[in-house]
Design a protein around this motif. Sequence first.
Motif, PDB file in Angstrom:
ATOM      1  N   LEU A 213       0.826  -1.201   0.000  1.00 51.57           N
ATOM      2  CA  LEU A 213       0.000   0.000   0.000  1.00 51.57           C
ATOM      3  C   LEU A 213       0.866   1.259   0.000  1.00 51.57           C
ATOM      4  N   SER A 214       1.935   1.227   0.786  1.00 53.61           N
ATOM      5  CA  SER A 214       2.815   2.396   0.844  1.00 53.61           C
ATOM      6  C   SER A 214       3.486   2.662  -0.492  1.00 53.61           C
ATOM      7  N   LYS A 215       3.861   1.609  -1.182  1.00 52.31           N
ATOM      8  CA  LYS A 215       4.515   1.759  -2.479  1.00 52.31           C
ATOM      9  C   LYS A 215       3.594   2.456  -3.484  1.00 52.31           C
ATOM     10  N   GLN A 216       2.281   2.200  -3.388  1.00 54.62           N
ATOM     11  CA  GLN A 216       1.325   2.801  -4.317  1.00 54.62           C
ATOM     12  C   GLN A 216       0.726   4.097  -3.766  1.00 54.62           C
ATOM     13  N   ASP A 217       1.249   4.585  -2.584  1.00 56.42           N
ATOM     14  CA  ASP A 217       0.740   5.834  -1.961  1.00 56.42           C
ATOM     15  C   ASP A 217      -0.745   5.730  -1.668  1.00 56.42           C
ATOM     16  N   ILE A 218      -1.195   4.546  -1.247  1.00 51.79           N
ATOM     17  CA  ILE A 218      -2.616   4.342  -0.935  1.00 51.79           C
ATOM     18  C   ILE A 218      -2.809   4.543   0.566  1.00 51.79           C
ATOM     19  N   GLN A 219      -3.714   5.420   0.927  1.00 58.42           N
ATOM     20  CA  GLN A 219      -4.016   5.673   2.329  1.00 58.42           C
ATOM     21  C   GLN A 219      -5.157   4.759   2.767  1.00 58.42           C
ATOM     22  N   ILE A 220      -5.025   4.171   3.943  1.00 61.30           N
ATOM     23  CA  ILE A 220      -6.083   3.316   4.471  1.00 61.30           C
ATOM     24  C   ILE A 220      -6.605   3.939   5.758  1.00 61.30           C
ATOM     25  N   VAL A 221      -7.932   4.096   5.837  1.00 65.28           N
ATOM     26  CA  VAL A 221      -8.584   4.749   6.977  1.00 65.28           C
ATOM     27  C   VAL A 221      -9.499   3.730   7.643  1.00 65.28           C
ATOM     28  N   ILE A 222      -9.292   3.517   8.946  1.00 64.51           N
ATOM     29  CA  ILE A 222     -10.090   2.554   9.705  1.00 64.51           C
ATOM     30  C   ILE A 222     -10.934   3.314  10.709  1.00 64.51           C
ATOM     31  N   THR A 223     -12.242   3.038  10.690  1.00 64.24           N
ATOM     32  CA  THR A 223     -13.181   3.684  11.600  1.00 64.24           C
ATOM     33  C   THR A 223     -13.922   2.619  12.383  1.00 64.24           C
ATOM     34  N   HIS A 224     -13.993   2.803  13.709  1.00 64.07           N
ATOM     35  CA  HIS A 224     -14.683   1.845  14.577  1.00 64.07           C
ATOM     36  C   HIS A 224     -15.979   2.474  15.084  1.00 64.07           C
ATOM     37  N   GLY A 225     -17.102   1.965  14.621  1.00 64.54           N
ATOM     38  CA  GLY A 225     -18.372   2.396  15.169  1.00 64.54           C
ATOM     39  C   GLY A 225     -18.588   1.847  16.566  1.00 64.54           C
ATOM     40  N   ASP A 226     -18.049   0.644  16.821  1.00 65.33           N
ATOM     41  CA  ASP A 226     -18.071  -0.002  18.129  1.00 65.33           C
ATOM     42  C   ASP A 226     -16.685  -0.560  18.392  1.00 65.33           C
ATOM     43  N   THR A 227     -16.282  -0.556  19.654  1.00 69.26           N
ATOM     44  CA  THR A 227     -14.908  -0.973  19.985  1.00 69.26           C
ATOM     45  C   THR A 227     -14.748  -2.478  20.055  1.00 69.26           C
TER      46      THR A 227
ATOM     47  N   ARG B   6      -6.862   2.218 -12.155  1.00 70.92           N
ATOM     48  CA  ARG B   6      -7.528   3.428 -12.661  1.00 70.92           C
ATOM     49  C   ARG B   6      -6.740   4.713 -12.352  1.00 70.92           C
ATOM     50  N   CYS B   7      -5.534   4.559 -11.771  1.00 64.95           N
ATOM     51  CA  CYS B   7      -4.629   5.693 -11.546  1.00 64.95           C
ATOM     52  C   CYS B   7      -5.336   6.822 -10.796  1.00 64.95           C
ATOM     53  N   VAL B   8      -5.969   6.507  -9.669  1.00 61.26           N
ATOM     54  CA  VAL B   8      -6.672   7.509  -8.861  1.00 61.26           C
ATOM     55  C   VAL B   8      -5.642   8.465  -8.256  1.00 61.26           C
ATOM     56  N   GLU B   9      -5.939   9.760  -8.286  1.00 57.42           N
ATOM     57  CA  GLU B   9      -4.955  10.766  -7.859  1.00 57.42           C
ATOM     58  C   GLU B   9      -4.682  10.695  -6.358  1.00 57.42           C
ATOM     59  N   HIS B  10      -5.715  10.596  -5.542  1.00 55.75           N
ATOM     60  CA  HIS B  10      -5.552  10.468  -4.087  1.00 55.75           C
ATOM     61  C   HIS B  10      -6.256   9.175  -3.634  1.00 55.75           C
ATOM     62  N   PRO B  11      -5.612   8.039  -3.810  1.00 63.37           N
ATOM     63  CA  PRO B  11      -6.278   6.755  -3.512  1.00 63.37           C
ATOM     64  C   PRO B  11      -6.478   6.555  -2.016  1.00 63.37           C
ATOM     65  N   VAL B  12      -7.694   6.137  -1.650  1.00 60.99           N
ATOM     66  CA  VAL B  12      -8.033   5.908  -0.239  1.00 60.99           C
ATOM     67  C   VAL B  12      -8.881   4.631  -0.133  1.00 60.99           C
ATOM     68  N   ILE B  13      -8.551   3.814   0.844  1.00 62.72           N
ATOM     69  CA  ILE B  13      -9.374   2.641   1.187  1.00 62.72           C
ATOM     70  C   ILE B  13      -9.899   2.867   2.596  1.00 62.72           C
ATOM     71  N   SER B  14     -11.236   2.835   2.747  1.00 68.35           N
ATOM     72  CA  SER B  14     -11.870   3.066   4.049  1.00 68.35           C
ATOM     73  C   SER B  14     -12.472   1.765   4.556  1.00 68.35           C
ATOM     74  N   VAL B  15     -12.213   1.472   5.831  1.00 65.78           N
ATOM     75  CA  VAL B  15     -12.786   0.284   6.468  1.00 65.78           C
ATOM     76  C   VAL B  15     -13.572   0.741   7.686  1.00 65.78           C
TER      77      VAL B  15
END
Length: 533
Positions: free
Chosen positions: A400-414, A443-452
């Motif tokens: 993921l770091s090599k492709q500059d992909i940011q991953i965002v993790i959100t916890h609705g419950d702990t 697809r060469c997204v300019e600011h790639p983000v994966i949200s979980v």
Amino acid sequence: MIAIPLKTQYIFGICGLILFVSATLLLFVRVEFNKQLDNELQKRGISIARNLAEASIKPLITENHVALQLMINDLKQREEDIHYIYIITNQQQIVAHTFGLTFPPGLLSFDRTDMRAGKHIVQPLQLGQEQLEDVSVGIQGGDFGRVHIGISEKLLKAEQQKMLLNNTPFLALILLMGAGGGWWFAAKITKPIIALSNSVKMVAKGRLDIVIPVTTHDELGELTAAFNSMTDDLRKRTELQQLTENELRQKAAMLEDEIAERQMAQEELAYQQCQLEAFNRTLEDRVKNALAQLRIKDRVMLAQGRQAAIGEMINNIAHQWRQPLNNLGLIVQNIKADYDCGTLTAEAMTQDVNKMMDTIMFMSHTINDFSSFFSPDKKMTIFNISQGLAKVIAMIEASLSKQDIQIVITHGDTDVAVEGNFNEYNQVLLNLLNNAKDALVERCVEHPVISVYITREEGQAVVRVRDNAGGIPDTIIEQVFDPYFTTKELDKGSGIGLYMSKTIIKEHFNGSITAANVADGAEFTISTPHART
């Protein structure tokens, strides 16, 4: 069919029993003899390997490889049953061997022994047309490498052949003695039976006045007495039968007229019966042909099912291993780059090694899970989804770091937990994250983000994996979970990942997995029953 006398049957039976017992005993002796010879062969190989390992310490320390080569060449010439000798260091470097100019390339791939293992290891090995025992012993507890000696099994086979030749006369003598004893026993048993058989033949010719003398008081004597009683009863019944036949002749004359009248009806019935039989024969042939075709189709479908299962399993393994292998390559490249730049520290080295070992253990667990994918006895545990997600992200962090992909993790419950197989759930998460990453890169997204997003909804443990790669075309979104369906090139995807993920969640976690398009990408939702920890 050729009639075999009872005496001959007795003789053959006894001889066969003796031969069976002798062969079983000989087989048992052979197996035990093989075990003893094999143990002696292994002990001898271990002793030679240990002595050679002790003698190799000094040349290895002084890097006197010539002395090592002369030492192993001399040992191989003195020991005829040694097929090869080679010494390998902890850095997988062959420092001496007896293979001449060319070292067999397949031997190193066979040698997967831990170089620092101190104990001896014996492994069977097929080298060319010869079966060998590979004996390996660590040098100085494995600190300097290992000594490998290939012990040939020719001696074991020669001893086996010698044992068989030595025991053949003994087996022949037992069989000969058994045949003689069987002949004597058969003659004694069959003598009264032959007498009874001759009397039966005379009765069959019409001599109902035959009376056989009873000479024994065993079962044969009882059989003879019963036969005499039977012939007397048969004689009386024959006389009664003759009287009855005379009466029947008179009645038969009266029935001839009635038979003549019914003959016409019988002929008509016979004609109809012939037609019915012809139809039945045709029907039976058609049924047989149909059943034969169905059996052929069943066999073809069974074979195709097995081939498909094997191909799917291989594709699944390749699909799961591709990303961990890429991660390992990236970590190794980072280590080399840091080393070349002089920035490699012990702490960074330890972290990279731990990451690589985690990836390797993950691959090991993956192959174990795939080998028992359809087995019903998988270990079921209650685990926290966040822990599994953290483990998966650690595996693909470098990619993921090599492709500059940011991953965002959100916890609705702990505390969101499920019950099932920990590694299988992680495989599903890995598939979804890899698919999102591939879509962003393709697809060469300019600011790639994966949200979980992890939460609980109405008693369900819910995980949503979303990307911003533009989504899935509406024409194919209903097919993404079909087996072998893929939008990637042939060398970049087999179309089995999402199908396997859906199968795992549905059959092993009693849940569901769906795909939908959101504002700027695609979102995959995993929903399984929530488990209390």
